[in-house]
Design a protein around this motif. Sequence first.
Motif, short mmCIF file in Angstrom:
data_model
loop_
_atom_site.label_atom_id
_atom_site.label_comp_id
_atom_site.label_asym_id
_atom_site.label_seq_id
_atom_site.Cartn_x
_atom_site.Cartn_y
_atom_site.Cartn_z
N CYS A 31 0.85 -1.19 0.00
CA CYS A 31 0.00 0.00 0.00
C CYS A 31 0.88 1.24 0.00
N SER A 32 0.24 2.39 0.04
CA SER A 32 0.93 3.67 0.10
C SER A 32 0.52 4.39 1.38
N GLY A 33 1.26 5.42 1.71
CA GLY A 33 0.95 6.21 2.89
C GLY A 33 1.63 7.56 2.81
N VAL A 34 1.35 8.43 3.78
CA VAL A 34 1.92 9.76 3.75
C VAL A 34 2.24 10.22 5.17
N VAL A 35 3.41 10.82 5.35
CA VAL A 35 3.80 11.38 6.64
C VAL A 35 3.11 12.73 6.80
N ALA A 64 10.75 13.67 11.04
CA ALA A 64 10.63 13.75 9.58
C ALA A 64 11.16 15.08 9.07
N PRO A 65 12.07 15.04 8.08
CA PRO A 65 12.57 16.29 7.51
C PRO A 65 11.52 16.99 6.65
N HIS A 66 10.52 16.24 6.19
CA HIS A 66 9.45 16.84 5.39
C HIS A 66 8.17 16.05 5.62
#
Length: 706
Positions: free
Chosen positions: A69-73, A249-251
């Motif tokens: 799957c995908s995900g996002v910080v 997290a840097p971004h």
Amino acid sequence: MKKAKALLLSALMAAAPMAHADEGMWTLYNLPQAVYDQMKSYGFSLPYNDIYGSKDAIKNSVVLFGGFCSGVVVSPDGLVFTNHHCGFEAIRSHSTVEHDYMLNGFYAKSYEEELPNENLFVSFMVKQEDVSQRLKALGIDKLSDEEATQLIDSVAAAMTEEARQADKGLHVEIDPYYEGNQYFATTYRMFTDVRLVFTVPKSMGKFGGETDNWMWPRQTCDFSVFRIYADPKTNGPAEYSKDNVPYKAPHWAQVSLDGYKDGDFAMTVGYPGSTERYLSSYGIKEMRDAGNATRVQVRGVKQEIMKRHMQADEAVRIKYDSKYAQSANYWKNSMGMNKCIDSIGIIGQKQAYEKLIRQYQEKTGYLQGKLDFDKMAKLYGERFDRMRAFYYWYETFNGTCELTSRALKYCNGMEAKGSEKDSLKMYNEFEDNSDAWDEALDKEVFSVLLQNYREHVDKQYLPSFYTTIDKKFKGNCKAYVDYLYKKSILMKKGAKIYFNKKGTEKDPGIQLGLSLQKYLADQKEALGTLSDSIALQEKYLCAARLRMEEDMPHYSDANMTMRLSYGRVGGFTMNGSPSGYYTTAESIVKKMKTSDNFSDYYAEPIMSELLSAKDFGKYQDKTTGKMQLCFLTNNDITGGNSGSPMFNGKGELIGLAFDGNWDSLSSDIYFEKNLARCIGVDIRYVIFMMDKWGHADRLLKEMNVE
């Protein structure tokens, strides 16, 4: 451009499945300028470098979640959003009858309460590069598929070793693109300490169940929340430890509560799993009749049994919730894809397109003597029956029941235990996983599928143990299965299997495994040369298309590497009726009221109460005045894109992709621009549930959406 070529391409524009403005799963590192310019014309406002190259590039907030799957910080402390169905197994694994997080939801009110998950990981893409010439210089074009795989693995290992000299947390993977005409190397940083933080109850995370799966309109609140943990000294990857700390997290992606309107720019970035847009008409026919039809038939039989047992016992339901959902997802997808292949007439369109490629080949001589359509048709014809039987074998025996899983695992080689100094004392042992399966369900599924397999394949494709069933059990598959579970050491809890002990291989379960193993090896050998020849023809077909359309940008088929797709918010028209492009709180409450007749629309009373509010405050859309739940875009997605962040033109998070629509389920092989839509859960709906139901104040503050 020569006049003849111009005329030919004009014909192709009318007849061929080409990349339209809203079609395409584009690699980010080499995004064509023409594609970026189109994105800007739609409303994308970030600089080109902020897609891939800068320290704040969008790619730096997107993760591969679990490898599927995908995900996002979404925060500086490593908070990750993905879909509820992507976190399904992690949620299930922590659930018991006493503490059923799947049924009731979960919220960790502190870091200490966040739950670790064995074998779960997230990966960041660090960079990507073209290594085609390096591999071609090593002779990859002259190798068989197996030899090419070995070469790719060796080069990837060398690149990984080099990358780790600078950063021990990196590894490199090389994948084929454009049907093996090119190869890209991707460098990843993988984190293996990923913890569950928040999930809504299953009633909301899977609202609509199989009734609404792949359908529009949708109201599913399909999200779950995890956190990446890192080494406290380096902020890098580390195995699970209580001493690990939240990843800095840097971004990260900024959540937007501003919403969207019809026609607004929308973009997904994620890890689409597999498409076959370059596949020939012959390959599509094989997919439809040998693959999809088989999957539908076998899984339909299996799922009926699973559902009956799950409804009868709550503990069984918990064990099989995730397995049933995984099985049913692509069972329904395969039905929808076959329907679309026929209704859209995709095979006929592909045949017309292939005719144009033949004309191009005759005019230019390109790949003359290599690309041979008559040979391709003959090869596919020779492979069809064996491939159909192979799909039946796969759906019947691969991971379908605990016995075959153990039998194949044992026969394929397990890690040995005991003294290495004395081989007679070395043994294999299966871990106790009784909390993950149910014997009564397992046995019934296996016995019924054994009989089903016999009824649907030719006798020549029956593994040798069917002789045992006929001779010893008079053809009674149930009696055979009962015997296996009773007598085989594979099914004895805590049993040590001494593989050098006399008579071990005579164990009936091990005999089953050896028979399955031999059958599979024989079929792979029989298919090997045929499949290599077919793959080469498909490679030539793709190369011919790329050459014929060399003045146009082309994307490669999805292969579980990061891709960007873009388009606009908006619905579609079906049979003269507009779909609308968003759903509202009123629509889910209306469905909830029918739950006595449709169990997939059940939700806890508090959910109906929350979504019946007269004023939703900051979560209410400023344009429509509604609490919007899910929405449509024409972004190009497929399996693996689940959990992909959906961005607006400023690169802000407006939703999470979670599904496609029934009317375009053939999009893995053909993108129907008028019908293909991406269904996303509105990020305002996500935050609303975290706020009003979960009271997750610390998480909202962390994301700066108080």
